[in-house]
Scaffold this motif. Structure first.
Motif, PDB file in Angstrom:
ATOM      1  N   CYS A  12     -26.724 -33.438  71.287  1.00 38.51           N
ATOM      2  CA  CYS A  12     -27.559 -32.296  71.671  1.00 38.51           C
ATOM      3  C   CYS A  12     -28.757 -32.736  72.510  1.00 38.51           C
ATOM      4  N   ALA A  41     -37.584 -26.639  76.521  1.00 41.01           N
ATOM      5  CA  ALA A  41     -36.787 -25.470  76.142  1.00 41.01           C
ATOM      6  C   ALA A  41     -35.371 -25.861  75.726  1.00 41.01           C
ATOM      7  N   CYS A  42     -34.757 -26.755  76.480  1.00 42.29           N
ATOM      8  CA  CYS A  42     -33.365 -27.120  76.236  1.00 42.29           C
ATOM      9  C   CYS A  42     -33.155 -27.850  74.916  1.00 42.29           C
ATOM     10  N   TYR A  44     -34.404 -27.318  72.004  1.00 43.54           N
ATOM     11  CA  TYR A  44     -34.202 -26.337  70.933  1.00 43.54           C
ATOM     12  C   TYR A  44     -32.872 -25.616  71.100  1.00 43.54           C
ATOM     13  N   GLU A  45     -32.582 -25.215  72.336  1.00 44.64           N
ATOM     14  CA  GLU A  45     -31.337 -24.482  72.593  1.00 44.64           C
ATOM     15  C   GLU A  45     -30.114 -25.320  72.270  1.00 44.64           C
ATOM     16  N   GLU A  46     -30.116 -26.573  72.686  1.00 43.64           N
ATOM     17  CA  GLU A  46     -28.962 -27.433  72.429  1.00 43.64           C
ATOM     18  C   GLU A  46     -28.783 -27.710  70.944  1.00 43.64           C
ATOM     19  N   ALA A  48     -29.756 -25.709  68.498  1.00 48.88           N
ATOM     20  CA  ALA A  48     -29.311 -24.453  67.885  1.00 48.88           C
ATOM     21  C   ALA A  48     -27.820 -24.231  68.121  1.00 48.88           C
ATOM     22  N   THR A  49     -27.360 -24.497  69.326  1.00 47.20           N
ATOM     23  CA  THR A  49     -25.941 -24.331  69.640  1.00 47.20           C
ATOM     24  C   THR A  49     -25.092 -25.394  68.951  1.00 47.20           C
ATOM     25  N   ARG A  61     -36.780 -18.573  64.126  1.00 48.11           N
ATOM     26  CA  ARG A  61     -37.591 -18.498  65.347  1.00 48.11           C
ATOM     27  C   ARG A  61     -39.034 -18.888  65.016  1.00 48.11           C
ATOM     28  N   ARG A  65     -39.114 -20.162  69.931  1.00 47.29           N
ATOM     29  CA  ARG A  65     -38.067 -21.191  69.978  1.00 47.29           C
ATOM     30  C   ARG A  65     -37.270 -21.123  68.695  1.00 47.29           C
ATOM     31  N   THR A  66     -35.984 -21.407  68.799  1.00 46.02           N
ATOM     32  CA  THR A  66     -35.132 -21.430  67.620  1.00 46.02           C
ATOM     33  C   THR A  66     -35.043 -22.853  67.096  1.00 46.02           C
TER      34      THR A  66
END
Length: 187
Positions: A12, A41-42, A44-46, A48-49, A61, A65-66
């Protein structure tokens, strides 16, 4: 649960770097702003995914950010350096704010207590409002990594660290390296 995490987390973080690098190259700025903001930003996104399908993984959240909570542990990424230096030199940019409050509230108990002069606390410590979304008993695992646009992710470790009030330096209680895809973690 640590075996899947120790494989998924590095993938991730590396994907987050690659996306940020692509974003920087896409806007072709002379500064690294696009890379830095994109990486922030990425990451957190990576996570989370990449961790969403783990049993018991819960997204929460915090400040838009998640972050992922797995087995009662908040998994929180921190890019601590732009060069390959030990995680023990890690420090936060600021001694206040969500990140600092998260570490103080959910990190380990301090190794050394504060000096007690027998005076009552004038004001109980207040934490960032978003932290009310977390179980007060949740622990915190920091995902600390050194990363630069040209060199990629050079070092990734996970562990727990304390942050004393008014201080920016992390005091690690425990940390261990995670193997990065395509290379072994150095000691």
């Amino acid at each position: 649960m640590t075996a899947p995490l120790s494989r998924l987390i590095p993938a991730c973080i590396v994907r987050a770097h690659e996306r940020a690098q692509d974003g920087h190259q896409g806007v072709r700025t002379q500064t690294l702003e696009a890379y830095g903001h994109g990486l922030h930003a990425c990451q957190y996104e990576e996570l989370a995914t990449g961790l969403a399908d783990l049993p018991g993984a819960v997204p929460v959240r915090l400040q838009a950010r998640t972050v992922m909570v797995v087995a009662g542990q908040v998994l929180y990424p921190i890019r601590y350096a732009k060069r390959d230096v030990p995680v023990t030199v890690a420090r936060l940019r600021r001694a206040v704010g969500l990140r600092a409050d998260l570490i103080r509230r959910h990190g380990p108990e301090p190794m050394q207590g504060e000096l007690d002069l027998g005076l009552e606390e004038l004001q109980e410590q207040e934490f960032h409002n978003d932290l009310n979304q977390l179980d007060p008993n949740a622990g915190l695992v920091l995902l600390a990594y050194a990363c630069a646009m040209e060199k990629g992710v050079m070092r990734l470790e996970w562990g727990d660290a304390e942050l004393r009030r008014g201080d920016r330096h992390l005091l690690w209680h425990h940390h261990e390296g995670l193997d990065l895809p395509g290379k072994r973690q150095s000691a």
